[in-house]
Design a protein around this motif. Structure first.
Motif, PDB file in Angstrom:
ATOM      1  N   VAL A  27       0.879  -3.430   9.357  1.00 22.40           N
ATOM      2  CA  VAL A  27      -0.532  -3.456   9.740  1.00 22.40           C
ATOM      3  C   VAL A  27      -0.957  -2.089  10.262  1.00 22.40           C
ATOM      4  O   VAL A  27      -2.036  -1.578   9.906  1.00 22.40           O
ATOM      5  CB  VAL A  27      -0.778  -4.538  10.812  1.00 22.40           C
ATOM      6  N   ALA A  28      -0.117  -1.472  11.105  1.00 21.62           N
ATOM      7  CA  ALA A  28      -0.438  -0.159  11.659  1.00 21.62           C
ATOM      8  C   ALA A  28      -0.538   0.894  10.571  1.00 21.62           C
ATOM      9  O   ALA A  28      -1.434   1.754  10.598  1.00 21.62           O
ATOM     10  CB  ALA A  28       0.625   0.240  12.685  1.00 21.62           C
ATOM     11  N   ALA A  29       0.359   0.845   9.584  1.00 16.93           N
ATOM     12  CA  ALA A  29       0.323   1.818   8.494  1.00 16.93           C
ATOM     13  C   ALA A  29      -0.963   1.721   7.698  1.00 16.93           C
ATOM     14  O   ALA A  29      -1.553   2.733   7.300  1.00 16.93           O
ATOM     15  CB  ALA A  29       1.534   1.623   7.584  1.00 16.93           C
ATOM     16  N   ASP A  30      -1.438   0.505   7.467  1.00 15.80           N
ATOM     17  CA  ASP A  30      -2.697   0.318   6.738  1.00 15.80           C
ATOM     18  C   ASP A  30      -3.886   0.870   7.522  1.00 15.80           C
ATOM     19  O   ASP A  30      -4.882   1.313   6.930  1.00 15.80           O
ATOM     20  CB  ASP A  30      -2.923  -1.162   6.431  1.00 15.80           C
ATOM     21  N   LEU A  31      -3.796   0.844   8.840  1.00 13.52           N
ATOM     22  CA  LEU A  31      -4.888   1.357   9.670  1.00 13.52           C
ATOM     23  C   LEU A  31      -4.917   2.874   9.709  1.00 13.52           C
ATOM     24  O   LEU A  31      -5.943   3.464  10.048  1.00 13.52           O
ATOM     25  CB  LEU A  31      -4.762   0.801  11.092  1.00 13.52           C
ATOM     26  N   GLY A  32      -3.785   3.523   9.379  1.00 12.20           N
ATOM     27  CA  GLY A  32      -3.748   4.978   9.341  1.00 12.20           C
ATOM     28  C   GLY A  32      -2.513   5.552   9.992  1.00 12.20           C
ATOM     29  O   GLY A  32      -1.812   4.870  10.754  1.00 12.20           O
ATOM     30  N   ALA A  33      -2.229   6.829   9.698  1.00 16.29           N
ATOM     31  CA  ALA A  33      -1.042   7.492  10.224  1.00 16.29           C
ATOM     32  C   ALA A  33      -1.036   7.510  11.745  1.00 16.29           C
ATOM     33  O   ALA A  33       0.014   7.369  12.381  1.00 16.29           O
ATOM     34  CB  ALA A  33      -0.940   8.920   9.683  1.00 16.29           C
TER      35      ALA A  33
ATOM     36  N   SER B  85       0.833  -1.206   0.000  1.00 14.97           N
ATOM     37  CA  SER B  85       0.000   0.000   0.000  1.00 14.97           C
ATOM     38  C   SER B  85       0.867   1.255   0.000  1.00 14.97           C
ATOM     39  O   SER B  85       2.021   1.242   0.465  1.00 14.97           O
ATOM     40  CB  SER B  85      -0.900   0.005   1.232  1.00 14.97           C
ATOM     41  N   VAL B  86       0.308   2.342  -0.533  1.00 15.85           N
ATOM     42  CA  VAL B  86       0.967   3.644  -0.485  1.00 15.85           C
ATOM     43  C   VAL B  86      -0.019   4.652   0.097  1.00 15.85           C
ATOM     44  O   VAL B  86      -1.234   4.444   0.051  1.00 15.85           O
ATOM     45  CB  VAL B  86       1.451   4.095  -1.885  1.00 15.85           C
ATOM     46  N   TYR B  87       0.507   5.755   0.627  1.00 15.83           N
ATOM     47  CA  TYR B  87      -0.324   6.659   1.414  1.00 15.83           C
ATOM     48  C   TYR B  87      -0.110   8.108   1.001  1.00 15.83           C
ATOM     49  O   TYR B  87       0.968   8.494   0.535  1.00 15.83           O
ATOM     50  CB  TYR B  87       0.001   6.482   2.905  1.00 15.83           C
ATOM     51  N   ASN B  88      -1.137   8.904   1.209  1.00 11.96           N
ATOM     52  CA  ASN B  88      -1.095  10.327   0.861  1.00 11.96           C
ATOM     53  C   ASN B  88      -0.867  11.161   2.119  1.00 11.96           C
ATOM     54  O   ASN B  88      -1.787  11.811   2.626  1.00 11.96           O
ATOM     55  CB  ASN B  88      -2.406  10.739   0.168  1.00 11.96           C
ATOM     56  N   TRP B  89       0.342  11.115   2.643  1.00 11.03           N
ATOM     57  CA  TRP B  89       0.676  11.873   3.844  1.00 11.03           C
ATOM     58  C   TRP B  89       1.459  13.123   3.461  1.00 11.03           C
ATOM     59  O   TRP B  89       2.453  13.039   2.707  1.00 11.03           O
ATOM     60  CB  TRP B  89       1.521  11.020   4.793  1.00 11.03           C
ATOM     61  N   ASP B  90       1.039  14.284   3.977  1.00 10.98           N
ATOM     62  CA  ASP B  90       1.746  15.525   3.662  1.00 10.98           C
ATOM     63  C   ASP B  90       3.037  15.616   4.465  1.00 10.98           C
ATOM     64  O   ASP B  90       3.342  14.754   5.299  1.00 10.98           O
ATOM     65  CB  ASP B  90       0.856  16.747   3.911  1.00 10.98           C
ATOM     66  N   SER B  91       3.828  16.680   4.216  1.00  7.92           N
ATOM     67  CA  SER B  91       5.157  16.802   4.822  1.00  7.92           C
ATOM     68  C   SER B  91       5.080  16.908   6.345  1.00  7.92           C
ATOM     69  O   SER B  91       5.944  16.383   7.054  1.00  7.92           O
ATOM     70  CB  SER B  91       5.905  18.014   4.245  1.00  7.92           C
ATOM     71  N   GLU B  92       4.056  17.580   6.870  1.00  2.67           N
ATOM     72  CA  GLU B  92       3.934  17.708   8.325  1.00  2.67           C
ATOM     73  C   GLU B  92       3.624  16.353   8.967  1.00  2.67           C
ATOM     74  O   GLU B  92       4.168  16.017  10.021  1.00  2.67           O
ATOM     75  CB  GLU B  92       2.854  18.731   8.668  1.00  2.67           C
ATOM     76  N   THR B  93       2.756  15.574   8.332  1.00  2.13           N
ATOM     77  CA  THR B  93       2.459  14.233   8.845  1.00  2.13           C
ATOM     78  C   THR B  93       3.705  13.367   8.822  1.00  2.13           C
ATOM     79  O   THR B  93       3.977  12.606   9.759  1.00  2.13           O
ATOM     80  CB  THR B  93       1.347  13.572   8.010  1.00  2.13           C
ATOM     81  N   GLN B  94       4.481  13.503   7.758  1.00  2.00           N
ATOM     82  CA  GLN B  94       5.739  12.754   7.672  1.00  2.00           C
ATOM     83  C   GLN B  94       6.662  13.120   8.829  1.00  2.00           C
ATOM     84  O   GLN B  94       7.327  12.258   9.417  1.00  2.00           O
ATOM     85  CB  GLN B  94       6.433  13.035   6.347  1.00  2.00           C
ATOM     86  N   GLY B  95       6.719  14.411   9.143  1.00  2.00           N
ATOM     87  CA  GLY B  95       7.564  14.859  10.255  1.00  2.00           C
ATOM     88  C   GLY B  95       7.144  14.247  11.576  1.00  2.00           C
ATOM     89  O   GLY B  95       7.979  13.818  12.376  1.00  2.00           O
ATOM     90  N   TRP B  96       5.823  14.172  11.817  1.00  2.00           N
ATOM     91  CA  TRP B  96       5.330  13.574  13.053  1.00  2.00           C
ATOM     92  C   TRP B  96       5.605  12.082  13.095  1.00  2.00           C
ATOM     93  O   TRP B  96       5.935  11.524  14.147  1.00  2.00           O
ATOM     94  CB  TRP B  96       3.833  13.847  13.204  1.00  2.00           C
ATOM     95  N   ILE B  97       5.478  11.419  11.948  1.00  2.00           N
ATOM     96  CA  ILE B  97       5.755   9.978  11.894  1.00  2.00           C
ATOM     97  C   ILE B  97       7.228   9.707  12.209  1.00  2.00           C
ATOM     98  O   ILE B  97       7.564   8.803  12.986  1.00  2.00           O
ATOM     99  CB  ILE B  97       5.378   9.404  10.517  1.00  2.00           C
ATOM    100  N   LEU B  98       8.122  10.493  11.607  1.00  5.70           N
ATOM    101  CA  LEU B  98       9.559  10.291  11.825  1.00  5.70           C
ATOM    102  C   LEU B  98       9.976  10.637  13.251  1.00  5.70           C
ATOM    103  O   LEU B  98      10.907  10.040  13.795  1.00  5.70           O
ATOM    104  CB  LEU B  98      10.361  11.130  10.825  1.00  5.70           C
TER     105      LEU B  98
END
Length: 491
Positions: free
Chosen positions: A134-140, A78-91
């Protein structure tokens, strides 16, 4: 004054239990960092805008590099549409969990069995790494939660390891043993970044977490059966080595169960380490989490090339750390340099050098060779700090090294929490100017931290950390291991 080291018969290093612990703990930190940094590369492949029919990268500032077509079977993830701010929070989410168990980890390791505190902490991270797809598929939000739990598990590793080394590392072998241990972190980064890129290219990003999670399970089994908390509980250590370690530490380890919290939190040398740790980690975590993004968004390297080039700086850092540890102990033992001076020299090299080359990297434009070279030199020089502030906790208070490390690493975790978020918020348009500003901030923090440590750092056991036994004055002089005058030496 009789130097303590002159009265000790040094046990051989070859096939010794203490160096066996160093190698297995190196493997442990290799695992810890594979689980920490694998998302940095995988995230590039998890985003929807990286999957295009003809290329393997999104649009970049510099001209993109050609790569061969990707295998069809790896497009099932799967691939996801996460913006740059969401990416920052994930990292950055890993570090929100990581900071919560620093002091707790140091306390538990000093009160219970440090071996299991460290081992079970990494096992928790391994289990949740395997659950990442599994967590990524459930959402950010679920992915962020999983990364927080992974950080909680890994938060105990450094304090617990320092607690173990307080019982295992002879004073004049500390730099060697600890750099062998912590070079595992560099090796984990070096291996994970390129291998993650190849796994993403040929198999898909989900396998990044499955492969490294399995490697972590193997380590835990070895750790559980082969490691002991101290020389006195090790079933296979030689009597010669056990006596050597215990005799070298008998004037440094306190048997008191009372932790001198007031003295610890008011210790100026400790706060010097805190500042040095914070400043070093600002640059370290900025590059650790965002270098693959910089390689992709600015320099235009594909997922396959990205990991390899992102790993080069950490390969240099690993070699630098190993050499620095050997050289630092050589200067202390053979050349009889004061520990305080040695720590400050290596810390200065490991902080000022990276600041200079990080800023320079921001002005290389699209000169790929020069950009990668400067980033590699930057991180390689940072490896010298492993023989600076990074081992200084054991110098000033070996009995409480785990707790001290927990305190300094708590502050050192803050850059990992806020650095990626700040950097991604400052680079919304992914311009070279924006990244130059990010590099300037990191370099400034490095320089300030280096200056403070140079003024206030110490390398001798502090009065509040000295065992309260008779003839304390003489012992205090001996544990410093610093002669008043330099006799003839090989230097």
């Amino acid at each position: 004054m009789t130097n303590v080291k002159d009265n000790l018969h040094k046990a051989p290093a070859c096939c010794s239990s203490r160096y066996g612990l160093a190698l297995l703990s190196c493997y442990g930190f290799f695992v810890a960092y594979t689980l920490r940094v694998n998302l940095s590369v995988a995230l590039v492949d998890m985003l929807n805008n990286t999957h295009q029919s003809s290329t393997n990268h999104s649009s970049s500032v510099c001209p993109a590099h050609d790569t061969p077509p990707r295998p069809v079977h790896n497009l099932t993830a799967s691939v996801y549409n996460w913006d740059s701010e969401t990416q920052g929070w994930i990292l950055g989410s890993f570090f929100y969990g990581y900071i919560t168990t620093q002091v707790l980890g140091g306390y538990l390791a000093s009160r219970f069995r440090a071996k299991w505190v460290l081992g079970l902490g990494i096992l928790v991270t391994v289990i949740f790494t395997l659950l990442t797809p599994v967590a990524a598929d459930l959402g950010a939000g679920f992915l962020i939660a999983v990364r927080v739990v992974e950080g909680i598990g890994e938060g105990v590793t450094y304090p617990a390891m320092y607690t173990m080394w307080a019982s295992w590392a002879p004073p004049l072998e500390r730099s060697r043993l600890l750099t062998i241990t912590y070079i595992g972190a560099q090796l984990g980064t070096v291996v994970t970044l390129p291998l993650s890129g190849e796994i993403c290219f040929y198999l898909g990003w989900t396998y990044v977490f499955y492969v490294f999670g399995t490697v972590g399970l193997v380590w835990f089994i070895l750790w559980a059966f082969l490691v002991s908390d101290s020389p006195n509980t090790h079933p296979r250590i030689s009597e010669e080595e056990r006596l050597y370690i215990n005799d070298s530490l008998k004037h440094e380890l306190s048997s008191s169960t009372n932790i001198p919290w007031r003295a610890i939190v008011t210790s100026r040398p400790l706060w010097a380490i805190v500042v040095a740790h914070f400043s070093f980690n600002w640059t370290f975590y900025t590059l650790l989490t965002l270098l693959p993004t910089y390689m992709n968004d600015i320099l235009g390297f594909s997922i396959q090339h990205n990991g390899i080039l992102s790993a080069l700086p950490y390969l240099g850092s690993g070699f630098s750390a190993l050499i620095s540890g050997q050289l630092a102990d050589y200067l202390r033992e053979t050349c009889l340099y004061q520990t305080t001076i040695v720590r400050k020299i290596f810390n200065t090299v490991g902080t000022i050098g990276p600041a200079v080359f990080l800023v320079a990297a921001g002005y290389t434009g699209c000169n790929y060779t020069l950009a990668v070279a400067f980033l590699t030199i930057c991180t390689s020089l940072g490896g010298a700090a492993s023989a600076g502030f990074n081992v200084n906790h054991l110098d000033i208070a070996p009995s409480y090294a785990g707790i001290l490390l927990a305190i300094t690493n708590s502050f050192g975790t803050l850059p990992g929490m806020v650095g990626p978020v700040i950097a991604r918020s400052l680079t919304k348009h992914n311009t070279i100017k924006e990244w130059q500003f990010v590099f300037y901030i990191a370099a400034t923090v490095n320089v300030v931290g280096s200056a403070i440590y140079a003024f206030f750092g110490q390398g001798t056991v502090q009065p509040w950390a000295i065992p309260t036994i008779p003839n304390t004055t003489k012992i205090e002089e001996e544990v410093k291991l610093q002669p008043q005058a330099k006799p003839e030496s090989d230097c």
